[in-house]
Scaffold this active site. Structure first.
Site: not given
Length: 673
Positions: A34, A36, A82, A113, A115, A408, A426
């Site tokens: 989001e 980006d 970057l 490499e 990230k 349950c 339960c």
């Protein structure tokens, strides 16, 4: 034009807010994808209207302001971020731009490499001694975190070797391995402490502690990936060779870094890393691609906030935003009731996600979650998707409170939550169809009785048709009964009967593991089997006798004794080993450690991290054959820890206790000794 200016200002305000939440408070409100997306919108608008670019725009700087609580450090060489690419087409466009700037069509050589998904730091060494550590901050000014960084055992306080520059600033990433993260959160849950949403937040929060003693307890590690300041010395003119030089000086460098020539090799590296991602033991969100030749890096230069000679080639987002439509409650093998969020389907890490675990009532309360909320959902590798955050400002007026069941949802039995435990259960036991199904699936699983061909769908049909009510009933099935199941012909039915017959020849450890006793995993089952030798001796053991078994504490001993005391469980166990069914295993072979000529004989050994030359099971088997006791946790009773790649909290604890630690290569050497 006014609407464009307004849109740009709104984007800048939103991005600044999210940068502050992410970099300063370590409490991001939206996933990276989001952020980006918002940054991409702003860049596109500024590109179309360059006259509207301002010096304080988020596109023109790296991060957020440093915390006032730490001394500030001015970076002599700015720590830039970057630029990103998100698909192969975008990477190829980057590759072509670099070629065009260099006015060359020759294949480019890159250093590729991982990230890492952690916190970028700067380490300044003077005459080989670590004198200062700092965060990136806004790229120009960071925070002095020297005291905290000195507690990270992966970071050398003094470099070793020859030709060390007088002043050398190394840059890299502090991160938290997944195993350490999970154990730290588990301990926090038990103590009602702070739960971190992901390892990145945990690493950032740990490194920014004002008390270094807290940082020292966190399972942090470090990989270096570059250099900033360099005075009074020289470095190779190849980025790859620089990494190798750092390694020689004692700095940790990922062994996954690789030199690649041409776009095809880079793409192959990216695909391989994406495939191996879940096996690394730590989080990454892509690969970093850097021109290897330093002279070419200098020729290409920088833009305002990033180098032209490198890019981050990101994987598909592991976090996305979606909405909770409903919450349902599932019942597991031991009766644990788990809330599951039913979501608006969303694409996360390449997979459509429509369900996510909410763990327990405490987690729902911690998140402040309601039905109808907009949430952040995370899926990392093969991990079950989970809700990691709520976007409270998007809560609709008709959002509903989540009510945890008192009975349950499957069998109607009372739900019980033991004081001090996070999980509600339960109380129906094997009368609960959900528990029965999961218990039977576990009983026939590969690491338990290993009944070939007995899949989940078959178990579900057998329970639903009431052919099987407990594990002993499995061995009373005939081919005729099995033929009545969906997609089960006579041949398949007979094969399954044969597989059940074959599974009766097992080991004591597998049998105990198959029973599904709470907290008794494979390692504990093996320890119980080795310690008591026979079923009769185990059945007669009281809690104090059980606690004498390696790695069995008060809780495991109580769970084991409680299971063995239940009348129904006693009946099932006796039926399974009766002449009618006849599950059996070889008589115990007593291994006298003193009689084994092995460096592992008589030692309690713990494996941690990822092994590359042997599987975890192969390593356990070979160590056990040489007289070792392989444990799943580190304690004062541990004699030796074998640390693979990205070893986490177990390694940290071993170092704190002064326990001997060796790496995988040394283990292989000793196994052959």
């Amino acid at each position: 034009m006014e609407s464009i200016i307004q849109q740009i200002n709104q984007l800048r305000t939103s991005l600044r807010h999210h940068e502050y939440q992410y970099h300063v408070l370590d409490a991001p409100e939206v996933p990276d994808a989001e952020y980006d997306r918002l940054m991409g919108e702003l860049r596109a608008l500024e590109s179309a209207h360059p006259e509207l670019i301002t010096a304080d725009s988020p596109t023109q700087r790296v991060g957020a302001a440093p915390l006032a609580a730490f001394d500030q450090v001015r970076h002599e060489v700015p720590m830039l971020s970057l630029d990103n690419v998100f698909d192969e087409e975008s990477f190829l466009a980057f590759y072509k731009r670099v070629q065009d700037r260099l006015k060359s069509s020759d294949p480019l050589t890159f250093c590729c490499e991982l990230k890492l998904d952690g916190l970028a730091v700067s380490l300044l060494y003077e005459d080989g001694e670590l004198v200062r550590a700092a965060t990136r901050g806004d790229g120009t000014t960071g925070e002095n975190i020297t005291s905290n960084v000195r507690t990270i055992r992966a970071i050398p306080l003094r470099l070793t070797g020859d030709n060390i520059p007088r002043r050398l600033e190394v840059r890299g990433e502090v991160f938290m391995p997944q195993a350490g993260f999970e154990q730290m959160n588990e301990e926090a849950r038990r103590k009602d402490g702070k739960i971190f949403a992901n390892p990145r937040n945990a690493a950032a929060g740990s490194i920014r502690q004002l008390d270094p003693r807290i940082t020292a307890k966190r399972p942090l590690t470090f990989f270096c990936y570059g250099v900033g300041l360099l005075e009074g010395g020289e470095l190779p003119r190849s980025h790859w060779q620089r990494l190798m030089q750092f390694k020689d000086w004692g700095l940790p460098v990922s062994d996954r870094a690789k030199r690649c020539t041409g776009s095809d090799e880079v793409l192959a590296f990216y695909r391989q890393v994406e495939q191996d991602r879940t096996q690394l033991g730590f989080d990454i969100d892509g690969v970093v691609v850097k021109i290897d030749d330093i002279d070419l890096q200098e020729t290409l230069g920088f833009v305002a906030r990033a180098p032209r000679w490198a890019t981050a080639f990101k994987f598909p987002a592991q976090e996305q935003i979606t909405q909770v439509r409903e919450v349902e409650f599932q019942v597991g093998r031991t009766g644990a009731i788990t809330p599951v969020a039913r979501l608006e389907p969303v694409l996360v890490a390449g997979v459509i996600v429509s369900n996510a675990t909410l763990h327990n009532a405490d987690e729902i309360e911690r998140l402040g979650l309601r039905i109808g909320d907009t949430v952040i959902v995370r899926r990392a590798g093969d991990v079950i998707p989970q809700v990691v955050g709520v976007i409270a400002e998007r809560r609709p007026a008709d959002a509903r409170e989540i009510l945890f069941p008192q009975h349950c949802p499957v069998c109607g039995s009372d739900v019980e939550r033991v004081e001090g435990e996070a999980v509600a259960r339960c109380t129906g036991g094997l009368i609960c169809a959900a528990q029965r199904k999961e218990a039977l699936k576990h009983f026939v699983s590969r690491r338990a009785l290993d009944v070939d061909g007995m899949g989940d769908k078959i178990i579900e049909q057998l329970v639903e048709k009431e052919y099987v009510k407990n594990p002993a009933d499995l061995f009373r099935l005939s081919a005729g009964i099995l033929t009545g199941l969906d997609r089960m012909g006579p041949k398949s039915a007979q094969n399954l009967v044969n597989a059940l017959e074959k599974s009766k020849q097992t080991t004591f450890a597998r049998f105990l593991y198959a029973l599904g006793i709470r907290e008794v995993g494979e390692a504990t089952a093996a320890n119980l089997a080795a310690h008591f030798g026979t079923l009769d001796k185990l059945l007669a053991a009281d809690i104090e006798a059980l606690k004498e078994v390696p790695e069995v504490g008060e809780i495991v001993a109580k769970h084991t004794r409680h299971f063995l005391d239940e009348e129904l469980n006693q009946q099932v166990i006796q039926e399974l080993v009766s002449d009618e069914i006849g599950i059996n295993w070889p008589a115990p072979v007593v291994i006298v450690a003193e009689e084994i000529d092995s460096p592992f004989a008589g030692k309690t050994v713990v494996l941690t991290g990822s092994l590359s030359q042997l599987s975890r099971d192969e390593a356990k088997d070979r160590l056990t054959a040489l007289g070792a006791k392989v444990s799943g946790s580190v304690s004062k009773k541990t004699d030796l820890v074998i640390a693979g790649e990205a070893a986490g909290s177990k390694l940290v604890k071993a170092q704190e206790l002064g326990i001997e630690v060796i790496d995988e290569a040394e283990m292989i050497r000793l196994l052959g000794a």
